[in-house]
Motif scaffolding. Structure first.
Motif, PDB file in Angstrom:
ATOM      1  N   ASP A 162       0.827  -1.213   0.000  1.00 18.06           N
ATOM      2  CA  ASP A 162       0.000   0.000   0.000  1.00 18.06           C
ATOM      3  C   ASP A 162       0.864   1.268   0.000  1.00 18.06           C
ATOM      4  N   LEU A 163       1.820   1.294  -0.919  1.00 13.62           N
ATOM      5  CA  LEU A 163       2.714   2.435  -1.037  1.00 13.62           C
ATOM      6  C   LEU A 163       1.990   3.638  -1.656  1.00 13.62           C
ATOM      7  N   LYS A 164       2.560   4.798  -1.454  1.00 12.73           N
ATOM      8  CA  LYS A 164       1.989   6.022  -2.025  1.00 12.73           C
ATOM      9  C   LYS A 164       2.480   6.175  -3.468  1.00 12.73           C
ATOM     10  N   ILE A 165       2.021   5.267  -4.299  1.00 16.50           N
ATOM     11  CA  ILE A 165       2.437   5.262  -5.703  1.00 16.50           C
ATOM     12  C   ILE A 165       1.215   5.211  -6.611  1.00 16.50           C
ATOM     13  N   VAL A 166       1.455   5.542  -7.871  1.00 21.63           N
ATOM     14  CA  VAL A 166       0.415   5.450  -8.888  1.00 21.63           C
ATOM     15  C   VAL A 166       0.172   3.988  -9.258  1.00 21.63           C
ATOM     16  N   LYS A 167       1.285   3.280  -9.492  1.00 24.01           N
ATOM     17  CA  LYS A 167       1.190   1.893  -9.945  1.00 24.01           C
ATOM     18  C   LYS A 167       2.554   1.229  -9.864  1.00 24.01           C
ATOM     19  N   CYS A 168       2.544  -0.099  -9.739  1.00 23.71           N
ATOM     20  CA  CYS A 168       3.763  -0.895  -9.850  1.00 23.71           C
ATOM     21  C   CYS A 168       3.630  -1.735 -11.109  1.00 23.71           C
ATOM     22  N   LEU A 169       4.600  -1.606 -12.026  1.00 23.57           N
ATOM     23  CA  LEU A 169       4.497  -2.265 -13.326  1.00 23.57           C
ATOM     24  C   LEU A 169       5.711  -3.141 -13.609  1.00 23.57           C
TER      25      LEU A 169
END
Length: 368
Positions: A162-169
């Protein structure tokens, strides 16, 4: 003989259009050897990470730019240093980010945080860093060299943080050769591009689109949308009819239109390519001849096109001709862009033939 002045005009105005664009600014973070250069060279045109000019702005940050590409990359180096050095690098990164907020043109819009999937892990200090960055700028975590179950497990683990990121790709920027002659084709660049488009601000959307080389269809869509609005405003109801003998007055407007379209595509256009395209519709004798040629030959192709009365060219006719010119030009640039992206040679005779056929087809569609 081709009129070089007309060609220089198109190329000059294209350069002016690109200079007007606010650059899209992207911060790259990742350890040495993670594959940042491969990622950038695959995602953006002209192998930017290799051919761009890298100017140091701090001890561990360099600014990569290239003339004619409205994109600025801030690349980190030495991110795997000792704890003491790492603190210095982090400070440089956040100082650069905060400094970028002071001037709109310098503002960093997006962060690619690259992690090599082969490692199969993300460190605690990286988790902390990513969350700090995500509070300021949209962050996309890019898992490079994402082959096999290790990459799958790492992505699943990061998604669960649940990181403060847009997406992990997961991304494989270039084909990977396995033993036995097996080859894994590149993947993930399309999704990275799509996600980036969703998060870059509207004022740098065209800049990012200019620089990217993956999604040619998006360049086409953007160019068509702009061309239609341009034609509607320039050749709308009430356009004053012009004498056929002065058909060349259409050309300055059309040159500006072609330059803007070229800027949207972001191609390394040269005189030979422009000459082949414009020559296909008769631009071999200068602007005056080009204007007359397009009108007279269009009327031969499609008898009764527009309204010609007393030697006048109506607004409707001017609009039809300009639409056909714009759309066929876009088709030609898409052809060039795909050849460049795929590393294939461009045959100028094929380009000229494509423009000629496409121009006639668009005239026919408009007439119907």
């Amino acid at each position: 003989m081709f009129d070089t002045e007309l060609i220089e005009d198109i190329l000059g105005k294209t350069a002016e259009e690109v200079k007007k664009m606010d650059p899209c600014n992207i911060l790259l973070i990742g350890k040495t050897g993670v594959g940042k250069s491969t990622l950038i060279n695959s995602l953006f045109r002209e192998k930017l990470a290799t051919t761009g000019i890298g100017k140091p702005i701090t001890n561990h940050l360099r600014k990569i730019t290239k003339e004619g590409i409205p994109l600025v990359l801030y690349d980190t180096r030495g991110y795997e240093l000792t704890k003491e050095s790492q603190e210095a690098v982090n400070k440089e990164i956040f100082d650069t980010i905060n400094q970028s907020f002071l001037k709109e043109r310098d503002r960093i819009h997006l962060i690619y945080y690259c992690i090599n999937s082969v490692s199969g892990r993300i460190e605690d200090k990286e988790i902390e860093m990513i969350n700090r960055l995500g509070e300021k700028i949209p962050v996309i975590v890019v898992l490079t060299q994402a082959i096999g179950e290790t990459a799958d497990h790492l992505k699943k683990y990061i998604d669960g943080l649940d990181l403060k990121i847009v997406k992990c790709l997961k991304v494989l920027a270039k084909e990977y050769h396995l033993s036995g002659g097996y080859v894994v084709k590149p993947f993930g660049l399309d999704e990275l591009l799509e996600t980036s488009f969703q998060w870059v601000p509207e004022n740098v959307y065209d800049s990012f689109n200019n620089a990217q080389q993956i999604d040619i269809d998006n360049k086409v869509k953007r160019a068509r949308s702009w061309a239609k609005k341009y034609i509607a405003s320039s050749f709308g109801v009430g356009f004053v009819p012009i004498p056929f003998s002065d058909a060349s007055v259409l050309v300055p407007m059309q040159v500006g239109m072609l330059a803007h379209i070229t800027a949207i595509f972001g191609l390394s256009m040269d005189k030979a390519k422009i000459a082949s395209i414009i020559g296909a519709v008769g631009g071999t004798g200068g602007a005056t001849f080009l204007g007359k040629y397009i009108v007279s030959n269009a009327l031969k192709i499609i008898p009764g096109l527009g309204t010609i009365a007393g030697g006048l060219i109506s607004g409707a006719t001017a609009s039809t001709l300009t639409t056909a010119l714009a759309m066929s030009y876009i088709e030609s640039l898409a052809f060039i862009a795909k050849r460049e992206r795929d590393g294939k040679e461009l045959d100028l005779s094929d380009l000229e033939e494509l423009m000629k056929i496409s121009f006639k087809e668009y005239l026919s569609r408009k007439k119907k």
